[in-house]
Every structure is written in C-alpha cells, then in structure tokens.
Design an enzyme around this catalytic site. Structure first.
Site, PDB file in Angstrom:
ATOM      1  N   ASP A 293      -2.174  -1.824 -12.645  1.00  6.57           N
ATOM      2  CA  ASP A 293      -2.082  -1.615 -10.979  1.00  6.57           C
ATOM      3  C   ASP A 293      -2.175  -0.233 -10.961  1.00  6.57           C
ATOM      4  OD1 ASP A 293      -1.525  -1.777  -8.535  1.00  6.57           O
ATOM      5  OD2 ASP A 293       0.212  -2.801  -8.657  1.00  6.57           O
TER       6      ASP A 293
HETATM    7  C1  NOJ Z   1      -1.134  -1.576  -5.678  1.00  6.08           C
HETATM    8  C2  NOJ Z   1      -0.621  -2.684  -5.402  1.00  6.08           C
HETATM    9  O1  NOJ Z   1       0.612  -3.084  -6.191  1.00  6.08           O
HETATM   10  C3  NOJ Z   1      -1.640  -3.903  -5.890  1.00  6.08           C
HETATM   11  O2  NOJ Z   1      -1.128  -5.380  -5.600  1.00  6.08           O
HETATM   12  C4  NOJ Z   1      -2.908  -3.671  -5.370  1.00  6.08           C
HETATM   13  O3  NOJ Z   1      -3.769  -4.595  -5.688  1.00  6.08           O
HETATM   14  C5  NOJ Z   1      -3.532  -2.304  -5.693  1.00  6.08           C
HETATM   15  N1  NOJ Z   1      -2.494  -1.156  -5.209  1.00  6.08           N
HETATM   16  C6  NOJ Z   1      -4.831  -2.014  -5.086  1.00  6.08           C
HETATM   17  O4  NOJ Z   1      -4.766  -1.642  -3.937  1.00  6.08           O
END
Ligand code: NOJ
Length: 767
Positions: A293
């Site tokens: 993430d």
């Molecule tokens: C953080 C989020 O937790 C995740 O779900 C997302 O896909 C990513 N950012 C990318 O935007």
C-alpha cells in the site's frame, strides 16, 4: 521508436513453437501458464540487477493518496527501466506518454503497468461496494466490474486496486464502505465476482484489467475502528474470517494483492512473512505479485521495526512484498542488499517474475498503447446508465415500511394533485452520491433525488416542494421553519439525510455513528408535523438510527448509490423497482455495541441462546451484555423488507447423520432444502440464506455462519423449492490443532430470511 529486441526474441520463440506444435500458443491471458513462464524466463535472462530492481518500483503521478515522496527525476527513471508501475495516470494521453518513454527509451522496452483505484466505476459510477454487496448478487458486481474495466482500460489503466475484500465488523472504520461487509462467505463470493469482472475471460483482452485484492490482511480489524491502527487477530480468526476472501480472490486468478498498512499481532502486514510468504505463496501457491500500500514500506520504520530505509526494504522485500508503492525504498536499496547477500537473488527473481507474468498475461508487450480518444474523452452511455441504475436499485435495503392508513407507506401512492415535500441536505447533492473514490466521474452525469423526483412529479401532476432544512453537519436550525412549512403543505414527506460522501472511505473513521450535525433534530421536527415521512439514508457505513427506527414509518438504506441515485430512488419509491437488498453488515443501536457481528461466539453466559442451549436457566443478570442496552443490533445481518412478504417451509436435510471423515475425504455431502413462498400480493425477490452452527467441536463455533444463499424472484403466491449443498468447504473449520477439517459433533441448519430467523434442522456429524 526503437526496435524491441526482447519482442523479436519472444516472437521468434513463438514461431518456433508454432512450427513444432502446428498452432500458436496463447500469447498471454494467463499469468500462470507455461507459455507465460517461458516468456518471463527469456526476458529475465536479459535483465541486469538494476533493471530487475526497477520493476519493483511504483511511482505516482497526479492525484495523491497520502504523503507523497517527491521524485523529480521520474522520466529519467522510466528511461533507465527503473519504473515497473505507475499509479494515478488517468487518461490515454498520460498513459501513452509514460509508456512511450518506457518502450522507446529503456533498454529492454518493458511496458509500464498503470494502476488506479477503480473502486466502484471509472467514469460510470456504481453504488459503493458496501451498497452493491447488499444486493447479494455477485453476478451484478461482476457486471459492474466488467463495465469499469472497459472504461479504465480504454485509457491505458490495466490494473485496479480493487476489490477491497477486508472483512469489517466495526462501522466506525470508514473503509467499511469499500468492502462487502462482515461475512467471510459472502465476502468470498463478491471477491470472486469482482476478479472475474475485472479480469474477464482472458487478461490479454484489451478490455481486461488485472485485479488487486486488498488490503492483505486484517486491515478491517483495526482497533477502535481507527484507520491505519494496529490489529490483534488470532491465527484461527485470521484464517477463518479475514483470509478466506483473499483466498477466494487468489483461487479466482487475481493477479495482484496489496499488502496492508496495519500491524497484525505486532508485525506490520507489509513485512509479514507469515501472511505474505507462508500463507500466500506456500499454501495458496500465488503466482502474481504483491504491491505495497501507499508508502507502507517506508511506514514500517514508523511502526518501529526498522531504523533506516535499508532495513525497511530488507524486511518488507524478504517477507514477500514485490512492488513498492511510492516509497522509493526498494529502488534505492534492493540491488545493494542483493550484492551484500542479504536478499537472495532468487527472491529478487521471484518478485520480478510475478510482475512480468502479469504484464505478459495482460498482453502489454503486444499492446502497450491505447487509442487516444477525442478531447472530450469517455462519455456516459445509455448502457452504463442502465447498469448503474439497476445496481443502485438492487443495493437499497428497506428497513421499515409501516402501515399509514390502509396500507404500508411504500410504495408511494402517485396521482395528480398529490403533494410531496422533499427535505434534507442530501436530496440535491450530486457529488455526495458517489461516496469515496469517485475516480473519473463527472458531476454533470450525476442525477440527484431532487432532479429525478422533480421530473416525476411534474410529469405526474404532483406538486413538489423542496427545502434543504440543514447542512450535513449543520449546527443551526435556521432552515427548519422552511422545511417544516414544506412538510405541512404536503401529503407525504421524503427526507434525504445521512453522511457526506467523504465521511467514509480512507482516513474517515468516526467515533459517533449517529446522523451527523443536527439532522436528527430536523427529522424530529418534520415527524412532529404528523405527516407521513419516508427517510432515505445515504451513508458509507451503518448508522445508529434508533430514534428514526422507532418513529419514522418508512426507511430506505440507500448507501451511496452512484450516478443514477435519483432515478433508482424514484423508481423504488413509486414501486417500479423493488427494494430487494439485504444487509451485509449489522446496524448497531448505538456505537457502544461495536464491534458487532452476527457470527459471534455464544460465550458461556449468553443472554439468549439462539438454539436454546448452553445454560439451562439463563440468569437475568450474570450474562454477557450491557446493563443499559440490548445485545442485538438494530437491524441484523441479512435483514431487509420487501414490498411483498415471504414465508419459508421447515428445513429438510438429506440425512439425519453423516460421517465427518467422509465429508473430509470429499466422499459425502448433505443436501439442505426448503421452499420459499411469496405470500404477498406483489411480485418480489427474496434472498434465502443458509446458516449453520456446529456444536460439540474442539473449538467453539459461531452461533450462526452463512454457508449459502440464493436470490429468487417470485410472483404472488408462487413458491420455489431451493436446494443447498453442504460439503467439506462449508463444514470444515480451523480446529484446536489448527487443521482445517470437519469434526464430529452436531450440525444445526437454517434456511431463513435473515441471520435471526427460522428454526433449525439437526444433523449428527459422526466419526
Ligand atoms: C491507499 C489506500 O489504502 C489503498 O486502498 C489505495 O489503493 C492506495 N492508497 C492507492 O491509492
């Protein structure tokens, strides 16, 4: 553009193979195929250490999703082959520009994989995933995912960070909006459906995009419902509750997973060798790749398990994260760690293989670019609107529909001269209808409740008045008199209350679950007029609406319905569409009850035992519960009313006893059946839900567990005989020895309209 040596090489190999076999092999489409593997091998053999590490690097452009680690030399990195993936490029023009730099500028011409949060649509926006799950219709989710894939892929976005398959038992957690609710069985069915929809029949179909099951794992269990917080999850609960939807996604062929922000039992998910390597790769044989993430690799330093970036890289990479989203830590450290012998070269190859497999399978080497549309870009289409409207209609859950006069308040009586008042801050707020992750939606495409109702009212000769009453988080009552006057002048009032679209989703946890601001006060003022009120609740999470539940005759839980919110609601209000949704999350009476979920353990002192076992004479005082509130939710999992009514026959089972060991060997199974009848005067859709409970087992099992469901559409008076199968998959659980097996004991089986209804049949599970 320069020649592409690796493509020539691969084409040569394909031709040679064709000559041997007489037919061309599939050129992709499956990242697990031997054909793909041969292409990966050929390319990997040409890559330098730095080029391999480059594939692990993912940069963001455009909109942000957290603290951005600024990279000024992105173009240079791409030309060196040091960028494997880019996120947040959203137009064909953008993706083509970066792709040209990678293909034309880098030595091996490896295409970039463009990823984006296509969560509930790209340009055409469907209901939020929690709403869509209330349809209990995975096929519908598959269709919406397919539609989103077509739109996203047309812009070069071939990877979505979806589905979010985190089980969520705590509505304070804002990201509950992005998943399929609290149940692992239903969550697994939706996980599979999204993967099928995004990835299509073949990944190398240009309209397919690769799915990313996230957030691996346990993110939905964050303590206190606070986003990014830590979790404590036993291995049994991890394996029995949080992992199954991921396993389902992997079995369905999901090409990627995203490692989560949260720590599990002290180990950050993005540095967790148990989940990322032991479970995912060794037990599930996952062949795709794991993306971290956003800055999750960097954050393990903040968690406290690494003092420097090098150690963060070492821990996350060796644990099993393959691609580093936005931290730039793998890029700057892995090559040196390999040279120093701290990261095995085989681990690097494994990670690069996973990434290349997915790129080959997508056909990116053959079709790296997309056709750039005219300046106006993508447009909403009638087919997309129709799907969005149907999806919204199927997501609505009718929570209350009491008698007003001669009949239930809904569907609304229509007729010339009938006066309607529409009141509330969400009645005409287009962007709020999208919830979080609105992707490339255009506000001009959105149809609000006010605009759709105005159209219907004017064509039907029904005078419509509108008053906002207050703001979503309003503190002043200054708009109340106008709203009360509108209600007083109407025959029926429709109120549109709830949360703003951005009150759920990432970084949007709430400590309170009531209607925000002074909306409940407004509701009380309108109900006090004595006019019949239909409350439409817009929200990304269950809200504790106990007052409304007791005082408002009709309540529709509408979630965030997407761009066709208005037409879907108007058709539902007037009975052209039926609200057939069923809750996939328990709605608490008050925030003090959370976490609250139907599949809890019985305890030794239950207040009420659902099958009348346990303590012989429950003591009224010394039982698990609250002295100031019931244990039960306001509305339970699986609940939802219809415009008609249904009944279930007693449950029948194919045998009174069955051997657990035969079940384990796959030699035996049970058939469970029941008849469901439409006992009302309108046609309608019921969702028959099969629940089990196991007793006498080596570990305590939940009071109920969903193990099957079927949606049936029935004419008035019609009945349908339904059959369900219970076999190893449904009866096995992680026992005292941490083995996933069925055990001897007693099995209780319900087929009912929700998780609190029905009378069980009993089956003996013998040795
Ligand atoms: C953080 C989020 O937790 C995740 O779900 C997302 O896909 C990513 N950012 C990318 O935007």
């Amino acid at each position: 553009m320069q020649r592409k040596p690796q493509l020539v090489l691969v084409l040569g190999w394909l031709m040679a193979l064709a000559a041997q076999t007489g037919r061309l092999p599939a050129q992709g489409g499956d990242f697990r195929s031997t054909q793909t593997e041969a292409r990966v091998d050929a390319l990997l053999a040409q890559m330098t250490l730095e080029e391999k590490v480059g594939q692990l690097n993912q940069l963001s452009t455009g909109s942000l999703s957290g603290p951005k680690q600024v990279v000024d030399n992105g173009d240079e990195l791409i030309r060196k082959g040091w960028v494997g993936g880019i996120l947040n490029a959203v137009t064909a023009q953008e993706t083509n520009i970066f792709q040209k730099e990678a293909i034309g500028g880098s030595r091996l011409h490896i295409p970039i994989l463009f990823g984006l949060d296509v969560i509930h649509g790209f340009r055409t926006l469907f209901p939020i995933p929690l709403g869509l799950s209330a349809s209990w219709d995975p096929d519908l989710a598959e269709q919406t995912a397919r539609y989103a894939a077509q739109e996203a892929s047309s812009q070069g976005v071939r990877w979505t960070f979806s589905p979010m398959v985190d089980i969520a038992r705590d509505p304070r957690w804002g990201r509950i909006a992005e998943g399929a609710g609290e149940d692992p069985y239903l969550g697994s069915a939706f996980a599979r459906a999204y993967v099928r929809g995004y990835q299509g029949l073949r990944l190398d179909d240009p309209a397919s995009i690769v799915a990313c099951a996230k957030h691996f794992v346990g993110y939905g269990a964050v303590e206190g419902g606070r986003d990014y917080n830590s979790t404590e999850i036993s291995e049994r609960t991890l394996r029995g509750v949080y992992l199954p939807p991921f396993h389902a996604a992997v079995e369905e062929g999901a090409g990627t997973l995203m490692s989560a922000f949260n720590a599990i039992n002290g180990v950050p998910s993005s540095a967790n060798a148990f989940t990322l390597t032991q479970v995912l790769r060794k037990e599930w044989n996952f062949r795709g790749f794991v993306d971290s993430d956003w800055t999750a690799v960097r954050e393990v330093m903040v968690h406290g398990i690494a003092d420097d970036a090098r150690t963060a890289a070492l821990k996350c990479f060796n644990a099993g994260v393959d691609m580093d989203m936005e931290s730039n830590i793998f890029l700057n450290n892995i090559a040196e760690l390999v040279r120093a012998g701290r990261v095995p070269a085989s681990r690097l190859d494994e990670a690069v293989r996973g990434i290349l497999r997915v790129k080959f399978a997508l056909g990116l080497f053959e079709h790296p670019y997309v056709v750039e549309p005219a300046a106006s870009g993508l447009a909403a289409t009638p087919a997309g609107d129709a799907l969005a409207r149907r999806a919204a209609e199927e997501s609505f859950v009718l929570l209350e529909n009491r008698m007003v006069g001669d009949g239930p308040l809904l569907p609304l009586a229509a007729g010339p001269g009938r006066k309607i008042a529409l009141i509330g801050p969400l009645a005409d707020s287009a962007t709020d209808m999208l919830g979080s992750w609105s992707c490339q939606a255009v506000s001009g495409d959105m149809v609000t409740l006010r605009s759709a109702l105005s159209k219907r009212a004017s064509s039907g000769g029904m005078p419509l008045s509108f008053a906002r009453g207050t703001d979503v988080s309003g503190t002043t009552d200054s708009g109340f008199p106008e709203a009360v006057a509108a209600a007083m002048g109407a025959d029926v009032v429709v109120m549109a209350l709830g949360e703003s679209g951005r009150s759920s989703g990432e970084a949007s946890s709430r400590a309170h679950l009531n209607l925000p601001g002074n909306q409940e006060k407004l509701l009380e003022a309108i109900v006090a007029t004595g006019k019949p009120v239909v409350l439409v609740v817009f929200s990304g999470r269950p809200l504790s609406i106990a007052w409304a539940s007791a005082h408002v005759p009709a309540i529709i839980m509408a979630w965030f319905p997407g761009m066709q919110a208005g037409p879907a609601l108007v058709r539902t209000l007037f009975g052209e569409a039926e609200p057939a949704g069923r809750l996939t999350v328990s709605i608490p009476r008050t925030v003090g009850q959370v976490p609250i979920y139907y599949n809890h353990l019985n305890t030794g002192r239950p207040r009420v035992d659902p099958i009348g076992m346990g303590s012989d004479k429950p003591d009224p005082y010394y039982v698990t519960g609250y002295i100031d509130e019931a244990n039960t939710p306001l509305y339970p999992f699986g609940y939802g009313l219809s415009y008609t009514s249904f009944s279930f026959s007693p449950v029948e089972v194919s045998a009174a006893s069955v051997s657990a060991s035969a079940i384990n060997k796959g030699e035996s199974q049970l058939t469970v059946s029941a008849d469901v009848r439409n006992t009302g005067s309108r046609e309608g859709t019921e969702t028959a839900q099969l629940y089990i409970r196991l007793r006498g087992t080596s570990v305590a099992r939940p009071v109920r567990e969903l193990k099957g469901f079927q949606r049936v559409h029935l004419a008035p008076g019609e009945s349908r005989h339904l059959e369900f199968r219970l076999a190893r998959d449904e009866l096995a659980f992680w026992n005292a020895d941490m083995k996933d097996v069925a055990e001897p004991g007693s099995l209780y089986v319900w087929v009912a309209s929700d998780s609190t209804q029905g009378t069980p049949a009993k089956v003996e599970l013998t040795e």
